[in-house]
Write a protein that holds these residues in place. Structure first.
Motif: not given
Lengths: 152, 753
Positions: A28-29, A38, B217-218, B220, B226, B251, B286-289, B291, B455, B457-460
């Motif tokens: 995605r990113d 997600y 959410i898609d 960019k 993020y 990171s 990034s979203t992962w970072e 989070m 962007k 994004v809320y986690t679930r």
């Protein structure tokens, strides 16, 4: 950070990311393949379903470092022109409401049919059990899987 | 032909036409944060001719229709343009549909909620279509030098039979766009409809099944960052402090800062419900970072004292709303609700002498029903894209109610309304949750701070624990019967945390001489909001379960009993403010009786019936349950619906099927509980959602055929499900189900769930 060479939708792609990054977020990113969604991050809803060597897996809990040389297929690569029998059946039954979970549903359904072209009702329930549709389109999903099975 | 006064002002029409470059061009030039200038307008494609806000036609006869309302899955993006296309009298094959941006000068009521999109869009959309058609006819009349009244249209073509002249719409579009808008336009007779009432596939279907970017959410853009939020862990808690250095070395992490949604002097509106007005934002690459950083941030929380804020009234004026302090628990909620059941409530309706009738009763049937808080759990979690630079803002996100978040954005950003553009994303579900759009304000504040696109994004876990839930409710019903089992009086006392589910003037009010309705509520700091058919989604289940038990007590067939009450309400109604049409109500019960073959029961199939009126529509449902391998299984559901004219029948059935599945899922499993203010479920591993194998094998949705103007559809099929399931389970197990969700009680009966 580390460099990973991935085989995605028949193309080789390279990313430089934290090895723990789930494939979902790499797609995605980093690779702009946003069809994979997600939903929960804990493999409990199926929105992030992709194929790894043809099998349905939840990309939200799969670290990119674990992929190795396996082939990844996402919804974008399921068919050349959006004409996989499952995609066509989804249109024929006008399945989606909000549409958000449907890429994951389609990836689960297409993996099921590639391993089991004539699934029973129970086979469909079992294979699709991990995919939540909050809009409740389950009856159409089931009907579309059956139609797709006939048109494989 | 029916005619209708045109209320649209010609000058405002022209003004908006001049602004319109249309659809995506408009959207994405606006993404740069400014309106197109006159010079840019000249450069826009010449082949599109704007006939009004909703419709433009190209030289080749192609038609672009703007769908005004946000799309959250109810398929308005297909059905609203169908109404336009019908009156425009074009061929659906020629139609391209674009999602309109939020643009209140051009479009009426860009709000998705209350099942009102089609009902309230019906006349404006028909008028817009008919107006464009009238302009094309006038252009042809002028071009051919014939009377407009002699010109006919069909499927995007104009014809003057006497002279044999023909043209397609594209040939007349450029002239039509310059003509005076007529004062009055003819609307089609219902019997002449060619598009409305035929099934059209979802206009976004192909994009959905091929995974194209459709959702916020898609989204960019180049240089986008993020963001994630760190929110208090429980209701009744607030931010005390945080240690930025705990994550800044991680990171990809750029910045960490607090954001506050409301300025001191801001009067909040009805949709300004948000649980945590102050949160910590983490921004990164990034979203992962972000989070990961979320998990590592050192934060101190503290108990929030009682607080209050100014609430703007709907009709002007303000009031003060108070948020209680404390960490609430489900057990104490239940205990407090049990206390309120024993106390007098506020009388919201009284007919006759209910107290006197209860005193005379030979028998009183009394039952209490309860239901828990529910989380909406839209599959797409809350998220938003925002790009705020200087005094310009573009916000692109999932919202049901752009109008109601605009003022909140204005005060939070300190940017004038005309410099804020809200673009409407397709939503991955709404169910009421996205009528409260503070995720948009959060994203905008973060973007404003970093002066770059972002962007959020809320986690679930964020999404499920951030509140705005369906409230927990309780309703106590009492019926007074004489020695011959005649119904003497009826009493309902219903409340909840923090609102009552009671509708004072709804059935069976109006059907019973002695009637009493009382309401109560208990304040809470747990935030609540609209959830598919607010209030009705509980009270329907309670009322219709009680009527089922009452019918049994009176020795009557449950459908027959309801029809008797409705006959009374139709022929000799009690009171004057009854909010339903008894005849249409009875109509759906009669239809479901026929379609389900109610009078010829099958062996081993347990049937329950329920009916409800809400959102201007009438629904009756029959649920068939069987016990298979010690497991209750809902096999079939029959629904009869009166929502007036049905625009897109197959999509309407889809919506109905979904509402039934949603109802079954929540009846069996839906539940959110609290422990010291914290929701006890934060993800789908704990919050049980209905899965494919638990959906019925068959759902039939039947529509009453009539020519009534269309009414709601997204919500009305949902509320009756709960009682139809409960009444059917009673037949299967011999036990009545008073507490939602039902699964725990079924498990206590040693049934598998």
């Amino acid at each position: 950070m580390a460099i990973f060479n991935l085989n995605i939708n028949g193309k080789s792609m390279q990313v430089d990311v934290d090895p723990a990054t789930p494939v979902l977020w790499v797609l995605r990113d980093h690779l702009d393949l946003v069809g994979t969604k997600y939903g929960c991050g804990v493999a409990a809803c199926g929105a992030c379903t992709i194929h790894l060597d043809g099998n349905a897996v939840r990309s939200c809990v799969m670290p990119v470092s674990s992929v190795g040389g396996s082939k990844i297929t996402t919804i974008e690569g399921l068919s050349e022109n959006g004409d996989h029998p499952v995609q066509k059946a989804w249109l024929e039954h006008d399945v989606p409401q909000c549409g958000y979970c449907q890429a994951g549903q389609i990836m689960s359904a297409s993996a099921l049919l590639s391993n089991n072209p004539n699934p029973s009702e129970e086979d469909i329930d079992n294979a699709m059990n991990g995919n939540i549709c909050r809009c409740g389109t389950y009856l159409r999903i089931k009907a579309a899987v059956k139609t797709a099975a006939q048109n494989l | 032909m029916a005619t209708l006064d045109k209320k649209l002002d010609r000058r405002s029409f022209l003004k908006v036409s001049a602004l319109a470059g249309g659809g995506m061009v408009l959207s994405f030039s606006w993404l740069a944060g400014c309106k197109p200038t006159e010079e840019e307008m000249i450069g826009l494609p010449k082949e599109w001719f704007e006939l009004n806000s909703y419709i433009k036609i190209g030289e080749n006869g192609a038609v672009t229709l703007y769908s005004p309302n946000p799309e959250f899955g109810s398929n308005v993006k297909t059905s609203m343009p169908m109404i336009l296309a019908e009156e425009l009298d074009t061929d659906w094959k020629n139609v391209f549909v674009e999602q309109a941006d939020f643009f209140p000068q051009r479009f009426d009521r860009q709000f998705t909620g209350g099942s009102q999109g089609i009902r309230q869009g019906w006349t404006p959309l028909r008028t817009a279509g008919a107006t464009a058609r009238a302009l094309l006819v006038a252009a042809a009349a002028q071009t051919w030098n014939v009377l407009a009244s002699e010109i006919t249209t069909a499927a995007g073509k104009l014809e003057h039979k006497a002279s044999g002249k023909k043209a397609h719409y594209g040939e007349m579009a450029s002239l039509a766009a310059t003509l005076e808008v007529p004062e009055e336009v003819p609307l089609k007779e219902i019997k002449s409809f060619k598009i409305i009432g035929t099934s059209k596939r979802n206009v976004d279907g192909e994009k959905i099944v091929t995974g194209k970017p459709l959702f916020a959410i898609d989204h960019k853009v180049e240089g986008m960052k993020y963001a994630a939020l760190v929110m208090p862990p429980a209701f009744g808690m607030r931010l005390k402090s945080f240690d930025k250095s705990s994550v800044t070395g991680m990171s990809g992490i750029m910045d960490v800062f607090p954001i506050s949604l409301f300025k001191e002097d801001y009067a909040r509106n009805f949709f300004d419900t948000t649980t945590f007005p102050e949160v910590v934002a983490i921004v990164g690459n990034s979203t992962w970072e972000v989070m990961q950083a979320k998990k590592n941030l050192n934060v101190e929380w503290e108990k929030a004292p009682e607080s209050s804020f100014t609430l703007a009234g709907r009709g002007g004026g303000t009031s003060t709303a108070t948020i209680p302090s404390g960490l609430e628990n489900t057990l104490s909620h239940k205990a407090r609700m049990a206390e309120y059941i024993q106390k007098p409530g506020n009388v919201v309706r009284r007919d006759g002498d209910p107290e006197g009738a209860f005193k005379k009763a030979a028998k009183v049937l009394e039952r209490t029903y309860t239901a828990p808080f529910l989380a909406h759990n839209t599959m797409e979690p809350m998220n938003c894209f925002a790009d705020v630079k200087g005094d310009k803002a573009v916000v692109y996100g999932p919202t049901q109610a752009p109008e109601f978040i605009m003022g909140t954005l204005v005060q939070a950003l300190g940017i004038p309304r005309e410099n804020i553009q809200i673009n409407l994303a397709r939503m991955g579900g709404g169910f009421g949750r996205r009528a409260y759009s503070h995720h948009m304000v959060e994203a905008a504040l973060i973007s404003q701070k970093i002066q770059a696109p972002v962007k959020l994004v809320y986690t679930r876990e964020d999404d499920m624990s951030a509140g705005v839930y369906r409230p927990t409710y309780s309703a106590t019903y009492r019926a007074a019967l004489d020695e011959n089992n005649n119904l003497l009086a009826f009493h309902v006392k219903a409340g909840g945390i923090p609102e009552t589910p009671l509708h004072a003037n709804r059935f069976p009010a109006g059907a019973i001489d002695n009637y009493l309705a009382e309401a109560w509520d208990i304040p809470s700091n747990i935030t609540i909001g609209a959830f598919r058919a607010p209030r009705s989604n509980f009270i329907a289940g309670a009322e219709q379960s009680f009527l089922d038990e009452l019918a049994e007590e009176m020795g009557k067939d449950p459908i027959e009993f309801r029809l008797e009450l409705l006959k009374r309400a139709e022929t000799n109604p009690v009171g004057e403010n009854n909010d339903y049409d008894a005849k249409r109500y009875a109509g759906v019960l009669e239809l479901v009786r026929e379609k389900s073959n109610w009078n010829t029961p099958q062996a081993n199939v347990s049937r329950g019936v329920s009916a409800y009126f809400c959102h201007n529509s009438y629904v009756a449902e029959v649920v068939d349950t069987v016990i298979k391998d010690n497991q209750p299984v809902v096999e079939s559901v029959y629904a009869a619906v009166d929502c007036g004219i049905v625009i897109n029948p197959d999509a309407a059935r889809n919506m109905g099927e979904g509402a039934v599945v949603d109802g079954i899922g929540n009846a069996f499993f839906g539940e959110l509980t609290f422990d010291n203010g914290a929701p006890s479920k934060r993800n789908f591993d704990k919050y049980r959602m209905i899965r494919i194998g638990e959906a019925p094998k068959k759902i039939e949705v039947h529509f009453v055929e009539n020519n009534e103007d269309p009414t709601g559809l997204g919500e009305p099929l949902f509320p009756p499900v709960f009682a139809a399931v409960a009444n059917s389970l009673y037949k299967a197990t011999g036990k009545r189900y008073y507490e939602q969700p039902f699964a725990p009680q079924l498990e206590m009966q040693n049934l598998r769930m």
